[in-house]
Every structure is written in structure tokens, then in C-alpha cells.
Design an enzyme around this catalytic site. Structure first.
Site, short mmCIF file in Angstrom:
data_model
loop_
_atom_site.label_atom_id
_atom_site.label_comp_id
_atom_site.label_asym_id
_atom_site.label_seq_id
_atom_site.Cartn_x
_atom_site.Cartn_y
_atom_site.Cartn_z
N THR A 179 -75.36 75.78 76.20
CA THR A 179 -74.35 75.66 77.25
C THR A 179 -74.01 74.19 77.24
O THR A 179 -74.81 73.39 76.77
CB THR A 179 -74.96 76.03 78.63
OG1 THR A 179 -75.27 77.40 78.68
CG2 THR A 179 -74.05 75.72 79.79
N ARG A 207 -71.87 91.39 80.12
CA ARG A 207 -72.91 90.57 80.75
C ARG A 207 -72.26 89.28 81.31
O ARG A 207 -71.39 88.69 80.69
CB ARG A 207 -73.97 90.23 79.71
CG ARG A 207 -75.13 89.41 80.23
CD ARG A 207 -75.10 88.01 79.67
NE ARG A 207 -76.20 87.20 80.17
CZ ARG A 207 -76.23 85.88 80.04
NH1 ARG A 207 -75.26 85.25 79.44
NH2 ARG A 207 -77.23 85.20 80.53
N VAL A 208 -72.69 88.87 82.50
CA VAL A 208 -72.11 87.68 83.13
C VAL A 208 -73.12 86.54 83.09
O VAL A 208 -74.28 86.70 83.47
CB VAL A 208 -71.69 88.00 84.59
CG1 VAL A 208 -71.25 86.74 85.33
CG2 VAL A 208 -70.55 89.03 84.58
N SER A 209 -72.66 85.38 82.63
CA SER A 209 -73.49 84.18 82.53
C SER A 209 -73.62 83.50 83.90
O SER A 209 -72.80 83.72 84.79
CB SER A 209 -72.82 83.26 81.52
OG SER A 209 -73.18 81.94 81.75
N THR A 228 -78.57 74.78 82.25
CA THR A 228 -78.49 75.38 80.93
C THR A 228 -79.79 76.16 80.70
O THR A 228 -80.83 75.77 81.20
CB THR A 228 -78.30 74.32 79.83
OG1 THR A 228 -78.42 74.95 78.56
CG2 THR A 228 -79.33 73.20 79.92
N GLY A 229 -79.70 77.23 79.95
CA GLY A 229 -80.89 78.03 79.69
C GLY A 229 -80.59 79.49 79.87
O GLY A 229 -79.43 79.90 79.85
N ILE A 230 -81.60 80.28 80.08
CA ILE A 230 -81.40 81.72 80.22
C ILE A 230 -80.72 82.01 81.55
O ILE A 230 -81.28 81.72 82.62
CB ILE A 230 -82.73 82.46 80.07
CG1 ILE A 230 -83.29 82.11 78.69
CG2 ILE A 230 -82.55 83.96 80.30
CD1 ILE A 230 -84.09 83.11 77.98
N GLY A 231 -79.50 82.53 81.49
CA GLY A 231 -78.68 82.71 82.68
C GLY A 231 -79.35 83.56 83.75
O GLY A 231 -79.24 83.25 84.94
N1 GLY Z 1 -76.75 79.72 80.51
C1 GLY Z 1 -75.88 80.45 79.69
C2 GLY Z 1 -76.06 81.89 79.72
O1 GLY Z 1 -77.13 82.39 79.93
O2 GLY Z 1 -75.09 82.58 79.53
#
Ligand code: GLY
Length: 319
Positions: A179, A207-209, A228-231
Site C-alpha cells: 500500500t 473484497r474491500v480494503s 499498511t498491511g493486512i486490511g
Molecule cells: N492494506 C491493503 C489491503 O489490505 O487491501
């Protein structure tokens, strides 16, 4: 700098993830980040508003195919690119953004346009319609490296949780959390933040970020944060808003990050964040191994690329 003016500050990130393999990777990412910091900090010194500096920083990073935003975005499970971006003006406390938009060079431009609109967050069809109304040229953000990455993942039936954080031939197989984000404090003391992403990569359609939500991108006149990272992890911690609210309620920026990242570590989250407050403190946090961030503190540029992997938070306070 004129008397009474605030010293501008800037911090940007290009994702967070596993260790960058090999020094070549670190050096080339650092070069990309420093180029953006240099140009955007120059704008702030020349009197640009925090919001326009943030938009320019996001455009530059969206245009760099190395980062997972704009050109160079990752592909979703169906082989399509859908991007999300948002902009928050801390003084106006106004949030705008687009979710899962395709065929645009700079998703942040749509977020900028929506700052002055009454409907400020648009998703897929609405964002595509806006693109058409604004007569922005159609742009294909696909790069060869990202295509190869998707083909490789497809052959392995999408076994990685996410795509590579940066698109480098030698790094592309590293699991990452790409990101981009920009946080700025301008010479009038205004804060703004922008975040843009191609998503996790290989995700389900629809899927929504987190990037176009206040969990991933949030600012008030007290503080501003980009994640930033796992949404999913960022959304469940409501990370950006959580840190900003803690500062608004009286914690220092570093204390707010320390508390939030300690909780995140206990909850086994995987992400990073960059932040600024109105006093000019620059700070960052990460539960991932590396955070690809760089900043200008008014005197010099520095970065977080080679921080101790176990370090949760850090900051740079104004003198
Ligand atoms: N942080 C970006 C995503 O997970 O989409």
C-alpha cells in the site's frame, strides 16, 4: 522559514512486510522513497498545503511500478486490478475516497475531486462513472512483474495470503502487505493524509480494503495516520482512527502508537502505520518485520527500512 510559521514535516510509506531480501532491494526502495520525499518536502517548503502535498506524494508513488498502488497494483483472484484510495484533510476533518476502481492512473485524483462533493466515498460502478464524468484518460495499471506474479500464484492455486509488497524480480515471491501512504504537516500547521492500494492481491472479487476507510487513513487537527498491511487486521483494530483518537484524548503520539501496537501484537496483527501530530512529531509502528517508510524532519531525510525486526514503534520529536 518566516517567523510564526510551522516547520513542515513529511512521512511516506510504500508498504510493510517480510524482510527485503538482498541489499539491492533495500537500496532501490530507499532511492524510490527518498525521491518522493525530496520532491514533496520541497513543495511544503514552498508553501504548498498539506492536502496538495499529500496528493502529489500519492501520485508519485502510484506512478512508481514498484509499489502496490496505481501502476504496479497487484491482481485480484480473477486477474483484474481494482484499486482503492482515500484522502483526509485534518483541519477540515473531511474524508473522501474510492473503493475498487479500475482503469485510472491515479485513484488519489478521484479522492481529491470528492473532497468537495456531498457524496464523498464511491465504490466500483460509481467510481467508474465519476472517471467517465471527469473525462480522465483510461489507463491500464498492469505491469509484467505483477502479471507473472499472478500467473505463478494461479499455478499454485493462490497459496500466498498476499502479493509481494514491492515489485522487484528478486523480491516478488516475498509475502508482503503493499500500500502507499503520505502524511504531511504544512507551514500553517495543517495536517493531511492519503493512502492508496491495489489491495492484498489474489483476493475475492468485491473484497474491500482498509485503505479507503478511517481504519486505514485518518486525520484531525491533532494527528494523522496512514496504515499498511493486512486490511482485515487494520479494520479490526480500527488502527488509524484509534491512534488519532488517543492523541485527541491527550496521549502523546508515541504513547498512542505504543499502546495501539502493543495491543496489535497481542492480537497477532500484521501491519504498519506512519503518523504525524500537530507539534511536528513524526512516528511509526509495525508488527510486520519491515516497514518501508521514509521521512523529512526539517533537517534531513531518514528511513525505517533497516530497523530492528522486533521494534514495535519509533519516533522523531521536534527540537
Ligand atoms: N492494506 C491493503 C489491503 O489490505 O487491501
Amino acid at each position: 522559514m518566516l517567523m510564526g510559521q510551522v516547520q513542515p514535516k513529511l512521512i511516506i510509506h510504500g508498504g510493510a512486510g517480510s524482510s527485503l531480501r538482498g541489499k539491492g532491494g533495500v537500496d532501490s526502495v530507499r532511492l524510490s522513497l527518498f525521491r518522493v520525499v525530496e520532491e514533496v518536502y520541497g513543495l511544503l517548503l514552498a508553501g504548498a498545503s498539506a492536502q496538495s502535498a499529500v496528493v502529489r506524494g500519492c501520485q508519485l508513488m502510484e506512478d512508481d511500478p514498484r509499489f502496490n498502488a496505481g501502476t504496479g497494483s497487484v491482481l485480484q483472484s480473477d486477474g483484474q486490478i481494482r484499486m482503492s484510495a482515500s484522502l483526509m484533510n485534518g483541519s477540515a476533518q473531511r474524508f473522501s475516497g474510492v473503493i475498487n476502481v479500475s482503469r485510472v492512473k491515479n485513484p488519489i485524483d478521484l479522492a481529491l475531486f470528492l473532497q468537495d462533493a456531498s457524496d464523498r466515498i464511491l465504490s466500483d460502478h460509481g467510481a467508474a462513472e465519476l472517471l467517465r464524468e471527469l473525462k480522465l484518460p483510461l489507463h491500464d495499471p498492469l505491469t509484467e512483474i505483477r502479471l507473472q506474479e499472478w500467473i505463478q500464484e494461479r499455478a499454485g492455486n493462490f497459496s500466498h495470503e498476499m502479493a509481494g509488497v514491492v515489485a522487484e524480480k528478486e523480491l516478488v515471491s516475498e509475502a508482503g502487505r503493499g500500500t502507499i501512504g503520505v502524511v504531511a504537516l504544512d507551514s500553517e500547521g495543517r495536517l493531511a493524509v492519503g493512502t492508496s492500494t491495489g489491495g492484498k492481491g489474489f483476493e475475492r472479487i468485491g473484497r474491500v480494503s482498509d485503505s479507503a476507510t478511517p481504519a486505514g487513513n485518518y486525520a484531525t487537527h491533532h494527528a494523522a495516520v496512514s496504515c499498511t498491511g493486512i486490511g482485515e487486521d487494520i479494520l479490526e483494530e480500527c488502527l488509524a482512527a484509534r491512534i488519532v483518537v488517543r492523541v485527541t484524548d491527550g496521549l502523546s503520539l508515541l504513547e498512542a502508537l505504543q499502546r495501539s501496537f502493543l495491543e496489535a501484537e497481542q492480537n497477532r496483527r500484521d501491519f504498519g502505520a506512519i503518523a504525524l501530530d500537530r507539534t511536528g512529531t513524526i512516528a511509526w509502528g509495525k508488527t510486520s518485520e519491515v516497514l518501508l517508510a521514509a521521512y523529512h524532519d526539517g533537517k534531513q531525510m531518514a528511513d525505517t527500512l533497516e530497523l530492528d525486526e522486533g521494534l514495535l514503534t519509533g519516533c522523531c520529536t521536534p527540537e
